[in-house]
Design an enzyme around this catalytic site. Structure first.
Site, PDB file in Angstrom:
ATOM      1  N   ASP A  90       0.364   6.389  -3.774  1.00  0.00           N
ATOM      2  CA  ASP A  90      -0.771   5.972  -4.602  1.00  0.00           C
ATOM      3  C   ASP A  90      -1.070   6.980  -5.707  1.00  0.00           C
ATOM      4  O   ASP A  90      -1.148   6.628  -6.880  1.00  0.00           O
ATOM      5  CB  ASP A  90      -2.028   5.803  -3.747  1.00  0.00           C
ATOM      6  CG  ASP A  90      -2.167   4.399  -3.179  1.00  0.00           C
ATOM      7  OD1 ASP A  90      -1.246   3.593  -3.378  1.00  0.00           O
ATOM      8  OD2 ASP A  90      -3.181   4.123  -2.527  1.00  0.00           O
TER       9      ASP A  90
ATOM     10  N   HIS B 173       0.850  -1.182   0.000  1.00  0.00           N
ATOM     11  CA  HIS B 173       0.000   0.000   0.000  1.00  0.00           C
ATOM     12  C   HIS B 173       0.892   1.240   0.000  1.00  0.00           C
ATOM     13  O   HIS B 173       2.120   1.141   0.081  1.00  0.00           O
ATOM     14  CB  HIS B 173      -0.938   0.002   1.206  1.00  0.00           C
ATOM     15  CG  HIS B 173      -2.092  -0.947   1.077  1.00  0.00           C
ATOM     16  ND1 HIS B 173      -3.087  -0.789   0.128  1.00  0.00           N
ATOM     17  CD2 HIS B 173      -2.402  -2.075   1.757  1.00  0.00           C
ATOM     18  CE1 HIS B 173      -3.962  -1.769   0.237  1.00  0.00           C
ATOM     19  NE2 HIS B 173      -3.575  -2.563   1.218  1.00  0.00           N
TER      20      HIS B 173
END
Length: 371
Positions: free
Chosen positions: A152, A122
């Site tokens: 991200d 992540h």
């Protein structure tokens, strides 16, 4: 649709994270983005990343579903997928099966190859592995993740869109597409140019001791008497002078701005002054000045802020607060963000464009190839 990308057709394979945002940003600027979903479902107005897109839900485990997917891909300019390496190849939809002119955009955390390419991760994982998260620590506390904005969406989405647009430009010259391998672990370091420069010059010290990470009194946040905060970013000397003026201080009341040995003492001095008045007082003092001081607003407050409201930085679509279209393009001035539609909602129209008659579409639905 309006915008500079109206000539581009994009096929996006439904997923999570930075790939859907990339598709949304392209759709915002006019691209026709078709999402291939796994199953149909109702529209969800709060699913902002689906805005402006259309969708067909296909069973990619069936040969017929794959045939339809290949037909959609053959008609597209750009393909976006965010699966782990090898997933699209196992489906029979890898780059080698696609037209030469297709721009095949792959979004992953670790990239298409390397020891970690097939492992999960992540935003915080990629920030940690690239070394960037270590810079967000302080002397007495571990790093705090900056939401999921940096890896991200900064190192992922923005570099995916950047790569796609570069490939579009090159294709206009060569007539050929290519694979865009956008990896968050590559994008995050690419944004570190200034910090790398400072490190190479010996101007970057331990985390929490630098002028951009909260150590400097002129680049940090301060708590006000009402528990609200003010953000200070007075880096340049002329801006720092205005900061001092707003705080009721003169140049002789504090050590020189870049006297790092005095920073802790000046931070405490500034903190005491800010703590003496509420946020509204300091907002009134500094609004319209070049001191680079701003109130730390809640999301609800930001949505109705005078400057942001005039620009339409935030908008409400079907009752959902979200960002307006960015960047602003003169060819689509004032164009509104378009509401999300449900997974599979445009299946009939998409199939009709591919040449399927109504009876054939009904048969595909009955067989479960289109859900």
């Amino acid at each position: 649709m309006t915008g500079p990308l109206t000539t581009l057709k994009v096929v996006e394979f439904a997923g999570l994270g930075p790939a859907p945002l990339a598709g949304q940003l392209l759709a915002d600027l006019g691209a026709q983005v078709t999402v291939i979903d796994r199953a149909s479902g109702p529209a969800q107005p709060e699913d902002v990343n689906r805005r402006g897109k259309r969708s067909i839900a296909l069973d990619l485990k069936s040969e017929t579903g794959l045939t339809i997917a290949r037909a959609i891909i053959a008609d597209a300019d750009i393909l976006i997928e965010g699966f782990r390496p090898g997933v699209m190849e196992r489906l029979g939809l890898g780059p080698e099966t696609c037209p030469d002119r297709l721009i095949y955009a792959r979004m992953t955390g670790w990239g298409q190859e390397g020891p970690l390419a097939h492992t999960a991760g992540h935003d915080i994982t990629y920030l940690a592995q690239t070394g960037v998260l270590s810079l967000l620590a302080t002397a007495d506390a571990p790093p705090r993740p900056p939401l999921n904005l940096v890896a991200d969406y900064g190192g992922g989405t923005m570099f995916l869109v950047y790569g796609v647009m570069a490939a579009v430009i090159e294709r206009a010259v060569t007539g050929r597409g290519q694979v865009v391998d956008a990896a968050m672990i590559d994008g995050v370091p690419a944004m570190m140019g200034l910090i790398h420069t400072l490190m190479a010059q010996g101007q970057w010290r331990a985390p929490g001791a630098n002028w951009l990470d909260g150590a400097a009194p002129f680049y940090r946040c301060y708590r006000c008497s009402d528990g609200r905060d003010m953000a200070v970013g007075a880096l340049e000397p002329q801006f720092y002078a205005q900061l001092l003026g707003g705080l009721g201080l003169g140049a002789g009341d504090v050590p020189p701005q870049m006297d790092e040995s005095a920073w802790p003492r000046v931070c405490a001095q500034f903190a005491g002054i800010f703590a003496s008045k509420p946020q509204s007082h300091w907002t009134q003092v500094f609004t319209g000045t070049d001191a680079c001081v701003a109130p730390v607003l809640t999301m609800e407050e930001a949505a109705v802020d005078a400057h942001l409201a005039q620009r339409g930085t935030y908008t409400v679509v079907d009752g959902v607060l979200q960002a307006g279209i960015a960047p602003r393009m003169s060819s689509m001035s004032g164009a509104p963000a378009r509401a999300p539609t449900g997974p599979g909602a445009q299946a009939n129209a998409i199939l009709a464009e591919l040449g399927y008659e109504a009876t054939a579409i009904a048969a595909l639905r009955a067989a479960g190839d289109v859900t």
